[in-house]
Design a protein around this motif. Structure first.
Motif, PDB file in Angstrom:
ATOM      1  N   ALA A   1       0.820  -1.201   0.000  1.00 27.78           N
ATOM      2  CA  ALA A   1       0.000   0.000   0.000  1.00 27.78           C
ATOM      3  C   ALA A   1       0.858   1.256   0.000  1.00 27.78           C
ATOM      4  N   HIS A   2       2.122   1.127   0.420  1.00 25.42           N
ATOM      5  CA  HIS A   2       3.002   2.277   0.474  1.00 25.42           C
ATOM      6  C   HIS A   2       3.934   2.343  -0.728  1.00 25.42           C
ATOM      7  N   ALA A   3       3.684   1.535  -1.728  1.00 28.15           N
ATOM      8  CA  ALA A   3       4.531   1.506  -2.907  1.00 28.15           C
ATOM      9  C   ALA A   3       4.544   2.873  -3.574  1.00 28.15           C
ATOM     10  N   ASP A   4       5.694   3.217  -4.132  1.00 24.68           N
ATOM     11  CA  ASP A   4       5.827   4.546  -4.701  1.00 24.68           C
ATOM     12  C   ASP A   4       6.201   4.489  -6.180  1.00 24.68           C
ATOM     13  N   ILE A   5       5.285   4.018  -6.986  1.00 24.38           N
ATOM     14  CA  ILE A   5       5.500   3.974  -8.428  1.00 24.38           C
ATOM     15  C   ILE A   5       5.638   5.385  -8.999  1.00 24.38           C
ATOM     16  N   PRO A   6       4.832   6.378  -8.548  1.00 29.61           N
ATOM     17  CA  PRO A   6       5.009   7.733  -9.093  1.00 29.61           C
ATOM     18  C   PRO A   6       6.410   8.304  -8.852  1.00 29.61           C
ATOM     19  N   ALA A   7       7.007   8.047  -7.707  1.00 31.10           N
ATOM     20  CA  ALA A   7       8.367   8.540  -7.455  1.00 31.10           C
ATOM     21  C   ALA A   7       9.356   7.885  -8.420  1.00 31.10           C
ATOM     22  N   CYS A   8       9.154   6.607  -8.666  1.00 27.33           N
ATOM     23  CA  CYS A   8      10.008   5.869  -9.605  1.00 27.33           C
ATOM     24  C   CYS A   8       9.872   6.445 -11.020  1.00 27.33           C
ATOM     25  N   THR A   9       8.652   6.605 -11.483  1.00 23.51           N
ATOM     26  CA  THR A   9       8.448   7.117 -12.839  1.00 23.51           C
ATOM     27  C   THR A   9       8.904   8.575 -12.962  1.00 23.51           C
ATOM     28  N   ASN A  10       8.747   9.357 -11.901  1.00 26.10           N
ATOM     29  CA  ASN A  10       9.225  10.745 -11.946  1.00 26.10           C
ATOM     30  C   ASN A  10      10.738  10.810 -12.086  1.00 26.10           C
ATOM     31  N   MET A  11      11.451   9.923 -11.393  1.00 26.16           N
ATOM     32  CA  MET A  11      12.913   9.921 -11.515  1.00 26.16           C
ATOM     33  C   MET A  11      13.325   9.528 -12.931  1.00 26.16           C
ATOM     34  N   VAL A  12      12.614   8.572 -13.511  1.00 26.07           N
ATOM     35  CA  VAL A  12      12.901   8.173 -14.888  1.00 26.07           C
ATOM     36  C   VAL A  12      12.658   9.361 -15.819  1.00 26.07           C
ATOM     37  N   ARG A  13      11.549  10.058 -15.626  1.00 23.48           N
ATOM     38  CA  ARG A  13      11.214  11.226 -16.452  1.00 23.48           C
ATOM     39  C   ARG A  13      12.294  12.303 -16.326  1.00 23.48           C
ATOM     40  N   GLN A  14      12.779  12.526 -15.107  1.00 18.70           N
ATOM     41  CA  GLN A  14      13.811  13.529 -14.874  1.00 18.70           C
ATOM     42  C   GLN A  14      15.132  13.168 -15.547  1.00 18.70           C
ATOM     43  N   SER A  15      15.336  11.891 -15.805  1.00 17.43           N
ATOM     44  CA  SER A  15      16.564  11.474 -16.491  1.00 17.43           C
ATOM     45  C   SER A  15      16.446  11.664 -18.003  1.00 17.43           C
ATOM     46  N   GLY A  16      15.271  12.087 -18.459  1.00 15.06           N
ATOM     47  CA  GLY A  16      15.090  12.362 -19.884  1.00 15.06           C
ATOM     48  C   GLY A  16      14.418  11.249 -20.664  1.00 15.06           C
ATOM     49  N   VAL A  17      13.939  10.246 -19.984  1.00 15.68           N
ATOM     50  CA  VAL A  17      13.284   9.120 -20.652  1.00 15.68           C
ATOM     51  C   VAL A  17      11.778   9.289 -20.510  1.00 15.68           C
ATOM     52  N   GLU A  18      11.075   9.092 -21.626  1.00 19.66           N
ATOM     53  CA  GLU A  18       9.623   9.190 -21.608  1.00 19.66           C
ATOM     54  C   GLU A  18       9.036   8.023 -20.819  1.00 19.66           C
ATOM     55  N   VAL A  19       8.076   8.335 -19.963  1.00 19.76           N
ATOM     56  CA  VAL A  19       7.430   7.291 -19.164  1.00 19.76           C
ATOM     57  C   VAL A  19       6.410   6.569 -20.035  1.00 19.76           C
ATOM     58  N   SER A  20       6.629   5.277 -20.193  1.00 17.12           N
ATOM     59  CA  SER A  20       5.757   4.432 -21.005  1.00 17.12           C
ATOM     60  C   SER A  20       5.232   3.300 -20.127  1.00 17.12           C
ATOM     61  N   ASP A  21       4.450   2.426 -20.741  1.00 12.48           N
ATOM     62  CA  ASP A  21       3.969   1.255 -20.015  1.00 12.48           C
ATOM     63  C   ASP A  21       5.141   0.391 -19.539  1.00 12.48           C
ATOM     64  N   ALA A  22       6.197   0.324 -20.337  1.00 10.93           N
ATOM     65  CA  ALA A  22       7.367  -0.473 -19.961  1.00 10.93           C
ATOM     66  C   ALA A  22       8.032   0.094 -18.705  1.00 10.93           C
ATOM     67  N   VAL A  23       8.069   1.422 -18.594  1.00  9.01           N
ATOM     68  CA  VAL A  23       8.649   2.058 -17.414  1.00  9.01           C
ATOM     69  C   VAL A  23       7.791   1.765 -16.193  1.00  9.01           C
ATOM     70  N   THR A  24       6.490   1.900 -16.341  1.00 14.94           N
ATOM     71  CA  THR A  24       5.578   1.630 -15.228  1.00 14.94           C
ATOM     72  C   THR A  24       5.685   0.176 -14.780  1.00 14.94           C
ATOM     73  N   MET A  25       5.785  -0.740 -15.727  1.00 10.70           N
ATOM     74  CA  MET A  25       5.922  -2.161 -15.383  1.00 10.70           C
ATOM     75  C   MET A  25       7.248  -2.415 -14.661  1.00 10.70           C
ATOM     76  N   ALA A  26       8.310  -1.744 -15.104  1.00  9.45           N
ATOM     77  CA  ALA A  26       9.604  -1.901 -14.438  1.00  9.45           C
ATOM     78  C   ALA A  26       9.523  -1.393 -13.009  1.00  9.45           C
TER      79      ALA A  26
END
Length: 90
Positions: free
Chosen positions: A28-53
């Protein structure tokens, strides 16, 4: 003896219920948005593959998470940090 068996059954059920809640609580405390935001900040577009990772990271598969994120172009340090955020939210 019948009453003792009933009490044992109730206590066992209660223990399993409480244990199940404690086991499910970290998800319940999982932080997928923080993970995807860090990926986005690195310059990579957030896709379904990123969310699954990131979801793999939430479930404790850090190696699989990092591998999947690097495959979509996330730099190694950012992938590692993103997966750690997913697994251990701030």
């Amino acid at each position: 003896m019948h009453t003792a068996a009933r009490i044992t059954g109730v206590l066992t059920g209660l223990t399993l219920t409480i244990g199940g809640v404690a086991f499910a609580a970290p998800a319940a405390h999982a932080d997928i948005p923080a993970c995807t935001n860090m990926v986005r900040q690195s310059g990579v577009e957030v896709s379904d593959a990123v969310t699954m990772a990131c979801t793999q990271g939430v479930h404790g598969d850090l190696r699989g998470c990092v591998s999947a994120l690097t495959q979509v172009g996330t730099p190694g340090g950012a992938a590692n940090g993103a997966c750690r955020l997913a697994a251990n939210p701030p």
